[in-house]
Design a protein around this motif. Structure first.
Motif, PDB file in Angstrom:
ATOM      1  N   THR A 103       0.865  -1.185   0.000  1.00  0.00           N
ATOM      2  CA  THR A 103       0.000   0.000   0.000  1.00  0.00           C
ATOM      3  C   THR A 103       0.902   1.237   0.000  1.00  0.00           C
ATOM      4  O   THR A 103       2.077   1.155   0.366  1.00  0.00           O
ATOM      5  CB  THR A 103      -0.890   0.047   1.258  1.00  0.00           C
ATOM      6  OG1 THR A 103      -0.032   0.056   2.402  1.00  0.00           O
ATOM      7  CG2 THR A 103      -1.831  -1.138   1.333  1.00  0.00           C
ATOM      8  N   TYR A 104       0.322   2.381  -0.410  1.00  0.00           N
ATOM      9  CA  TYR A 104       1.114   3.616  -0.414  1.00  0.00           C
ATOM     10  C   TYR A 104       1.596   3.952   0.998  1.00  0.00           C
ATOM     11  O   TYR A 104       2.689   4.473   1.171  1.00  0.00           O
ATOM     12  CB  TYR A 104       0.299   4.781  -0.987  1.00  0.00           C
ATOM     13  CG  TYR A 104       0.220   4.770  -2.489  1.00  0.00           C
ATOM     14  CD1 TYR A 104       1.382   4.743  -3.258  1.00  0.00           C
ATOM     15  CD2 TYR A 104      -1.000   4.771  -3.154  1.00  0.00           C
ATOM     16  CE1 TYR A 104       1.318   4.724  -4.642  1.00  0.00           C
ATOM     17  CE2 TYR A 104      -1.065   4.759  -4.542  1.00  0.00           C
ATOM     18  CZ  TYR A 104       0.089   4.737  -5.281  1.00  0.00           C
ATOM     19  OH  TYR A 104       0.046   4.711  -6.644  1.00  0.00           O
ATOM     20  N   GLN A 105       0.744   3.637   1.997  1.00  0.00           N
ATOM     21  CA  GLN A 105       1.167   3.930   3.376  1.00  0.00           C
ATOM     22  C   GLN A 105       2.456   3.176   3.711  1.00  0.00           C
ATOM     23  O   GLN A 105       3.396   3.743   4.245  1.00  0.00           O
ATOM     24  CB  GLN A 105       0.068   3.521   4.366  1.00  0.00           C
ATOM     25  CG  GLN A 105      -1.028   4.553   4.453  1.00  0.00           C
ATOM     26  CD  GLN A 105      -2.327   4.000   3.915  1.00  0.00           C
ATOM     27  OE1 GLN A 105      -2.330   3.129   3.052  1.00  0.00           O
ATOM     28  NE2 GLN A 105      -3.430   4.510   4.403  1.00  0.00           N
ATOM     29  N   SER A 106       2.487   1.893   3.375  1.00  0.00           N
ATOM     30  CA  SER A 106       3.673   1.074   3.676  1.00  0.00           C
ATOM     31  C   SER A 106       4.877   1.524   2.854  1.00  0.00           C
ATOM     32  O   SER A 106       6.003   1.555   3.340  1.00  0.00           O
ATOM     33  CB  SER A 106       3.400  -0.399   3.370  1.00  0.00           C
ATOM     34  OG  SER A 106       2.454  -0.903   4.247  1.00  0.00           O
ATOM     35  N   LEU A 107       4.614   1.877   1.582  1.00  0.00           N
ATOM     36  CA  LEU A 107       5.706   2.280   0.694  1.00  0.00           C
ATOM     37  C   LEU A 107       6.399   3.527   1.237  1.00  0.00           C
ATOM     38  O   LEU A 107       7.626   3.572   1.356  1.00  0.00           O
ATOM     39  CB  LEU A 107       5.159   2.557  -0.712  1.00  0.00           C
ATOM     40  CG  LEU A 107       6.180   3.068  -1.734  1.00  0.00           C
ATOM     41  CD1 LEU A 107       7.159   1.970  -2.122  1.00  0.00           C
ATOM     42  CD2 LEU A 107       5.490   3.599  -2.988  1.00  0.00           C
ATOM     43  N   PHE A 108       5.610   4.540   1.622  1.00  0.00           N
ATOM     44  CA  PHE A 108       6.228   5.799   2.041  1.00  0.00           C
ATOM     45  C   PHE A 108       6.775   5.738   3.464  1.00  0.00           C
ATOM     46  O   PHE A 108       7.583   6.572   3.849  1.00  0.00           O
ATOM     47  CB  PHE A 108       5.265   6.970   1.829  1.00  0.00           C
ATOM     48  CG  PHE A 108       5.118   7.324   0.371  1.00  0.00           C
ATOM     49  CD1 PHE A 108       6.145   7.969  -0.295  1.00  0.00           C
ATOM     50  CD2 PHE A 108       3.989   6.959  -0.352  1.00  0.00           C
ATOM     51  CE1 PHE A 108       6.053   8.270  -1.648  1.00  0.00           C
ATOM     52  CE2 PHE A 108       3.883   7.245  -1.705  1.00  0.00           C
ATOM     53  CZ  PHE A 108       4.918   7.909  -2.355  1.00  0.00           C
ATOM     54  N   LYS A 109       6.360   4.724   4.222  1.00  0.00           N
ATOM     55  CA  LYS A 109       6.975   4.531   5.543  1.00  0.00           C
ATOM     56  C   LYS A 109       8.399   4.012   5.414  1.00  0.00           C
ATOM     57  O   LYS A 109       9.156   4.009   6.388  1.00  0.00           O
ATOM     58  CB  LYS A 109       6.143   3.530   6.355  1.00  0.00           C
ATOM     59  CG  LYS A 109       4.955   4.164   7.056  1.00  0.00           C
ATOM     60  CD  LYS A 109       4.257   3.101   7.896  1.00  0.00           C
ATOM     61  CE  LYS A 109       2.956   3.608   8.461  1.00  0.00           C
ATOM     62  NZ  LYS A 109       2.224   2.513   9.098  1.00  0.00           N
ATOM     63  N   LEU A 110       8.780   3.549   4.229  1.00  0.00           N
ATOM     64  CA  LEU A 110      10.150   3.045   4.012  1.00  0.00           C
ATOM     65  C   LEU A 110      11.165   4.187   3.970  1.00  0.00           C
ATOM     66  O   LEU A 110      12.365   3.956   4.069  1.00  0.00           O
ATOM     67  CB  LEU A 110      10.227   2.238   2.702  1.00  0.00           C
ATOM     68  CG  LEU A 110       9.417   0.928   2.678  1.00  0.00           C
ATOM     69  CD1 LEU A 110       9.345   0.366   1.269  1.00  0.00           C
ATOM     70  CD2 LEU A 110      10.015  -0.099   3.616  1.00  0.00           C
ATOM     71  N   TYR A 111      10.674   5.427   3.792  1.00  0.00           N
ATOM     72  CA  TYR A 111      11.594   6.582   3.792  1.00  0.00           C
ATOM     73  C   TYR A 111      11.967   6.915   5.235  1.00  0.00           C
ATOM     74  O   TYR A 111      11.078   7.158   6.053  1.00  0.00           O
ATOM     75  CB  TYR A 111      10.924   7.810   3.172  1.00  0.00           C
ATOM     76  CG  TYR A 111      10.842   7.781   1.674  1.00  0.00           C
ATOM     77  CD1 TYR A 111      11.899   8.246   0.896  1.00  0.00           C
ATOM     78  CD2 TYR A 111       9.715   7.296   1.025  1.00  0.00           C
ATOM     79  CE1 TYR A 111      11.829   8.223  -0.493  1.00  0.00           C
ATOM     80  CE2 TYR A 111       9.637   7.267  -0.360  1.00  0.00           C
ATOM     81  CZ  TYR A 111      10.699   7.741  -1.113  1.00  0.00           C
ATOM     82  OH  TYR A 111      10.627   7.711  -2.479  1.00  0.00           O
ATOM     83  N   PRO A 112      13.280   6.969   5.549  1.00  0.00           N
ATOM     84  CA  PRO A 112      13.667   7.400   6.898  1.00  0.00           C
ATOM     85  C   PRO A 112      13.183   8.827   7.180  1.00  0.00           C
ATOM     86  O   PRO A 112      12.926   9.201   8.315  1.00  0.00           O
ATOM     87  CB  PRO A 112      15.200   7.345   6.884  1.00  0.00           C
ATOM     88  CG  PRO A 112      15.565   6.524   5.705  1.00  0.00           C
ATOM     89  CD  PRO A 112      14.450   6.631   4.716  1.00  0.00           C
ATOM     90  N   LYS A 113      13.064   9.629   6.101  1.00  0.00           N
ATOM     91  CA  LYS A 113      12.676  11.034   6.254  1.00  0.00           C
ATOM     92  C   LYS A 113      11.674  11.349   5.150  1.00  0.00           C
ATOM     93  O   LYS A 113      11.984  11.173   3.969  1.00  0.00           O
ATOM     94  CB  LYS A 113      13.950  11.876   6.098  1.00  0.00           C
ATOM     95  CG  LYS A 113      13.836  13.284   6.629  1.00  0.00           C
ATOM     96  CD  LYS A 113      15.229  13.932   6.564  1.00  0.00           C
ATOM     97  CE  LYS A 113      15.208  15.386   6.945  1.00  0.00           C
ATOM     98  NZ  LYS A 113      16.490  16.020   6.656  1.00  0.00           N
ATOM     99  N   LEU A 114      10.477  11.774   5.534  1.00  0.00           N
ATOM    100  CA  LEU A 114       9.414  11.985   4.543  1.00  0.00           C
ATOM    101  C   LEU A 114       8.744  13.337   4.747  1.00  0.00           C
ATOM    102  O   LEU A 114       8.547  13.775   5.874  1.00  0.00           O
ATOM    103  CB  LEU A 114       8.366  10.867   4.682  1.00  0.00           C
ATOM    104  CG  LEU A 114       7.192  10.892   3.702  1.00  0.00           C
ATOM    105  CD1 LEU A 114       7.664  10.646   2.268  1.00  0.00           C
ATOM    106  CD2 LEU A 114       6.164   9.824   4.068  1.00  0.00           C
ATOM    107  N   SER A 115       8.421  14.002   3.627  1.00  0.00           N
ATOM    108  CA  SER A 115       7.674  15.265   3.716  1.00  0.00           C
ATOM    109  C   SER A 115       6.714  15.325   2.537  1.00  0.00           C
ATOM    110  O   SER A 115       6.779  14.494   1.632  1.00  0.00           O
ATOM    111  CB  SER A 115       8.643  16.451   3.675  1.00  0.00           C
ATOM    112  OG  SER A 115       9.294  16.465   2.428  1.00  0.00           O
ATOM    113  N   GLY A 116       5.838  16.306   2.541  1.00  0.00           N
ATOM    114  CA  GLY A 116       4.890  16.410   1.437  1.00  0.00           C
ATOM    115  C   GLY A 116       4.381  17.823   1.311  1.00  0.00           C
ATOM    116  O   GLY A 116       4.637  18.670   2.170  1.00  0.00           O
ATOM    117  N   MET A 117       3.663  18.086   0.220  1.00  0.00           N
ATOM    118  CA  MET A 117       3.095  19.426   0.035  1.00  0.00           C
ATOM    119  C   MET A 117       1.729  19.297  -0.632  1.00  0.00           C
ATOM    120  O   MET A 117       1.504  18.406  -1.452  1.00  0.00           O
ATOM    121  CB  MET A 117       4.030  20.285  -0.812  1.00  0.00           C
ATOM    122  CG  MET A 117       4.504  19.614  -2.075  1.00  0.00           C
ATOM    123  SD  MET A 117       5.827  20.550  -2.825  1.00  0.00           S
ATOM    124  CE  MET A 117       6.049  19.668  -4.352  1.00  0.00           C
TER     125      MET A 117
END
Length: 892
Positions: A259-273
């Motif tokens: 899922t996208y949630q699991s995929l983006f949790k793989l980033y040690p550091k995440l941000s968005g806009m």
């Protein structure tokens, strides 16, 4: 940051800073077009600062992707990023990997972060393989579904897309299919009938999908775009194909999913806009530990949000929407209308045609979608009316007065295409011409007209000299490339090119030169028309229904009033809208109230009481979908841990050296021996009570083919006698270890590596906490060590005797390890999907479905790893015991 405030430009600050570590930054957008646009626009900033910029597009080859992922900053779209990650974890060798392994993720910036992580968070990314299902059952089930009547034979719950057959329905279905039991394991019809009913009730043509070239193509409900490569899973897509009478594609089984949630949790550091995350602040904090920070607008927002209008009937709502559009059109104000489906956008379009109001439609149909950029370019002009599905200007600002660059390009195409090609545009590929009716004609100045005439003459000559062979697409791309050249080359350089190539008919530079002149005319035209539109009140946005989230409504509102421009918005809803049906909203009281106020059901009600009720319902819908996403995340967290373990193991096999590959195999062999020992040995009781005969039989069943002749003489009695002797021994020599009176393992642990590997295994056995403790634990550990040594040493001997070189041996070992792991992981995913459906039933027994899923999922995973190890060992032993005969690695 609000729409039009420059999110794309601001992202360069965070991207540049985090790229300085050299570990790679991903800027993730919602589609290929935006990724390409941002990479071109913002790439100039990064390159100027000395960083490399990469771009990932759907149709790229692996080598191109690998180069682009290795850049300092990589622009990509969310689905392609997810699929590249999954594909890398299906790769057969390290050469096929495209991402930066072992650390593919470092820092990510997600554009439209709420859309990706929240709206699309419910849809897992799946890579499917084909399964040989009986495709013939789907059309039969579709015919049965047509016979069945809702509420009599089955009940349908729109809220969660579920269908349940009644007693009468089951009886009629069994009679129609001539079967005694729909749920019979040997002749299972239930799944096909339920899917056919779901296709009939919940999957509507021109809403959830469109039919094109004999295929049912999914429409993304959030962006309104067609998703060519996506298919619904679990037989739903086949049921839709059967309903429409299309060719049934092969059923699919899940090979990899995330899922996208699991995929983006793989980033040690995440941000968005995004412009619309404030309403979901709690969810971002809870799910991703990401706070939401609001950036104030550059200029005050002067947009007017008019009160919501509620209608008793859908007919009243559409009639009123038309009247409001006509009123705005007469004033000259541009209007953008947001609709929720292709069907609705075309219904409103027909209503406007009845009143001869010129307008453009933008929806998932290819004839409209192909012209998306051109339609948006015109959408802010005086008298422009645009009816759009949720794509409304995604990533493209609606500029009041029109977009001069796009309009100048259109002028160039109108002037030149007829001279460059005889071919007419294909409406399905190139789209329908954009309606210019009612819009002021752009007047080109005398110098522009002269340049256009000169360019047209040259185009005609080039076309004739080329032998009239140019296709419409080729001519169009020729114009686009020339315009691109004008953007990256100065006027002086183009004039220089024209002077140098004066004898060669330089068509490209001539088009570029003419475009720059036309662009100046378009800029002055758009500026004056923009000032006129602002004076009239700016863009007017009409929403024709409330969405399931306030945030998506705000995205539509945000199209008006950008950068301090004037604008207004109006939402219209009817009590017959799908959202009210979906949430079983009691609309009778509202209808009665409206009929008390007025006899005319087509008159809107703007009272606070109704509007509060409607907005309250919207908040309930948000809560409902939040609980679904929360549940999905909690269930996916179980799979997330397992997926991480499998993918880490897989990458270490693929990218590790030959030494680490050998260590994996030795660990597997020791683990298989341990399982055999644990199954037949109880360290609490004396060895005489152990099932030594059964143990020996199992061990010989696995290792028999490669064991030396001396070991074949070992009987249950001699093994038991040896074990009893070990109880009297005080010291052991692990270096050259053997049980008393039993054959010594082949001398394969020569050299420092072999000895240290053997010693490490002994340490692991001694410190193993998972084993049962007891008085005779030492004897069972020695048995584990002895049988492990025999198996591994015999295997190493057989490999040596085969005469193959080291590289070939490691290639075979790696292939077997990966193939077996993939096979069992695939089966495990299917089992976990079935389990997630099955555990919900356990709530009737007052058991927590999530806890049940965790317990059973863990059990499934442990047995899957055990089966993987055993099959890997058996396959390798079978291969090397007769390598000449073994053409296939797996003989199942």
């Amino acid at each position: 940051m609000k729409t039009g405030e420059g999110k794309t430009l601001v992202s360069t600050l965070a991207a540049y800073l985090n790229a300085l570590t050299g570990e790679g930054v991903h800027v993730v957008t919602v589609n290929d077009y935006l990724a390409q646009r941002d990479a071109e626009w913002m790439g100039r900033v990064h390159r100027f600062l000395g960083l490399s910029v990469g771009l990932i597009q759907r149709k790229m080859k692996s080598e191109q992707k690998r180069l682009n992922y290795n850049c300092d900053i990589t622009y990509t779209n969310n689905s392609e990023l997810g699929f590249d990650y999954l594909r890398d974890n299906l790769a057969r060798n390290s050469e096929q990997l495209v991402m930066r392994w072992p650390k593919p993720f470092h820092f990510g910036i997600v554009d439209e972060v709420d859309s990706v992580l929240i709206d699309e968070g419910r849809n897992p990314l799946l890579i499917s393989g084909e399964a040989n299902e009986e495709a013939a059952r789907y059309p039969v089930a579709a015919k049965v579904a047509e016979l069945l009547v809702r509420s009599l034979h089955y009940n349908a719950e729109l809220k969660d897309n579920s269908v349940e057959l009644t007693e009468e329905g089951i009886a009629l279905t069994e009679m129609a299919l001539e079967t005694k039991d729909l749920w019979d394991e040997n002749d299972p019809w239930a799944r096909f009938v339920i899917n056919a009913l779901k296709a009939k009730e919940f999957y509507r043509r021109d809403v959830q999908y469109i039919v094109r070239n004999g295929k049912a193509l999914i429409i993304n409900e959030l962006t309104g775009r067609v998703e060519e490569k996506r298919r619904w899973s679990e037989g739903i897509h086949q049921a839709v194909e059967a309903k429409e009478g299309l060719k049934i594609q092969a059923d699919s089984i899940v090979v990899a999913q995330i899922t996208y949630q699991s995929l983006f949790k793989l980033y040690p550091k995440l941000s968005g806009m995004t412009g619309t995350a404030k309403t979901e602040e709690k969810e971002f904090l809870k799910m991703f530990q990401m706070p939401v920070i609001e950036v104030p607008t550059n200029l005050p927002n002067i947009r007017v949000d008019l009160p919501i209008q509620a209608f008793a009937t859908a007919r009243g709502k559409w009639e009123n929407a038309r009247e409001e559009i006509v009123y705005m059109f007469e004033q000259g104000r541009p209007v953008l209308v947001g609709t929720t489906s292709v069907e609705n956008s075309e219904y409103l379009s027909d209503l406007l045609k009845e009143r001869s109001i010129p307008h453009n439609v933008l929806n998932a149909r290819p004839k409209y979608a192909a012209r998306e950029a051109e339609i948006i370019a015109q959408a802010g002009r005086k008298f422009a009316i645009t009816i759009s599905t949720n794509m409304a200007g995604r990533g493209t600002d609606i500029i009041l007065g029109g977009n001069p660059k796009m309009l100048a390009k259109e002028v160039m195409e109108d002037s030149l295409l007829s001279f460059l090609t005889q071919e007419a545009p294909n409406v399905e590929i190139d789209g329908e011409p954009v309606s210019q009716k009612g819009l002021a004609k752009i007047k080109a100045g005398p110098s522009s007209l002269a340049l256009l005439a000169k360019t047209a003459l040259m185009a005609k000559y080039v076309h004739t000299s080329e032998g009239n062979k140019w296709s419409y697409q080729h001519a169009k791309s020729m114009i686009s490339e020339s315009i691109q050249m004008s953007q990256s080359t100065s006027m002086e350089e183009i004039e220089k090119l024209l002077a140098e190539e004066s004898e060669m008919y330089p068509l490209g530079p001539t088009i570029a030169y003419a475009y720059l002149s036309v662009l100046k005319d378009c800029e002055s035209h758009c500026f004056s028309e923009g000032a006129e539109v602002k004076r009239l009140g700016g863009l007017h946005v009409i929403g024709t229904s409330l969405y399931e989230s306030r945030r998506i409504d705000n995205q539509l509102r945000g199209r008006a009033g950008r950068q301090g421009d004037p604008g207004s918005t109006r939402f219209m809803v009817s009590l017959q809208d799908e959202m009210f049906q979906k949430f079983n909203f009691d609309t009778e009281w509202a209808v009665k109230l409206i009929s008390k106020i007025t006899n005319n059901e087509d008159i809107p009600i703007e009272g606070d009481a109704i509007v509060k009720q409607l907005l309250g319902l919207q908040i309930n819908a948000e809560k409902y979908f939040f609980s679904i996403r929360k549940s999905l995340v909690e269930f996916d967290e179980v799979l997330e841990v397992q997926r991480k373990h499998i993918y880490d193991l897989r990458q270490s096999i693929l990218t590790g050296d030959s030494e680490s590959c050998s260590q994996h195999i030795f660990q597997y062999m020791q683990a298989v021996v341990d399982e055999i020992v644990f199954g037949n040995v109880n360290p609490v009781t004396h060895p005489s009570t152990w099932s030594v005969g059964k143990l020996l039989h199992e061990f010989n069943g696995i290792a028999g083919k490669i064991l030396s002749g001396s070991f074949s003489g070992v009987s249950a009695e001699s093994l038991l006698g040896s074990l009893e002797n070990t109880l009297k021994i005080n010291s052991l020599e692990i270096d050259n270890f053997s049980l008393p009176s039993l054959p010594t393992p082949p001398n394969a642990f020569r050299g420092i590596r072999g000895k240290s590997s053997s010693f490490r295994r002994w340490l692991v056995i001694c410190t193993d906490d998972s084993t049962k403790k007891g008085r005779y634990e030492g004897a069972s550990n020695l048995l584990r060590k002895y049988l492990g040594d025999v198996l591994i040493a015999s295997y190493l001997d057989v490999i040596q005797e085969s005469g193959y070189d080291d590289a070939y041996i490691k290639e075979i070992e790696r292939a077997v390890l990966v193939e077996t792991l993939d096979r069992f992981w695939r089966d495990h995913l299917i089992n976990m999907n079935r389990l997630s459906s099955a555990v919900n039933v356990r709530s009737f027994g007052y058991r927590n479905p999530l806890e049940e899923y965790k317990i059973d999922g863990c059990r499934f995973f442990i047995s899957m790893l055990s089966a993987t190890r055993r099959l890997t060992v058996e396959s390798l032993l079978r291969h090397w015991s007769s390598p000449m005969e073994s053409e296939e690695l797996f003989v199942t």
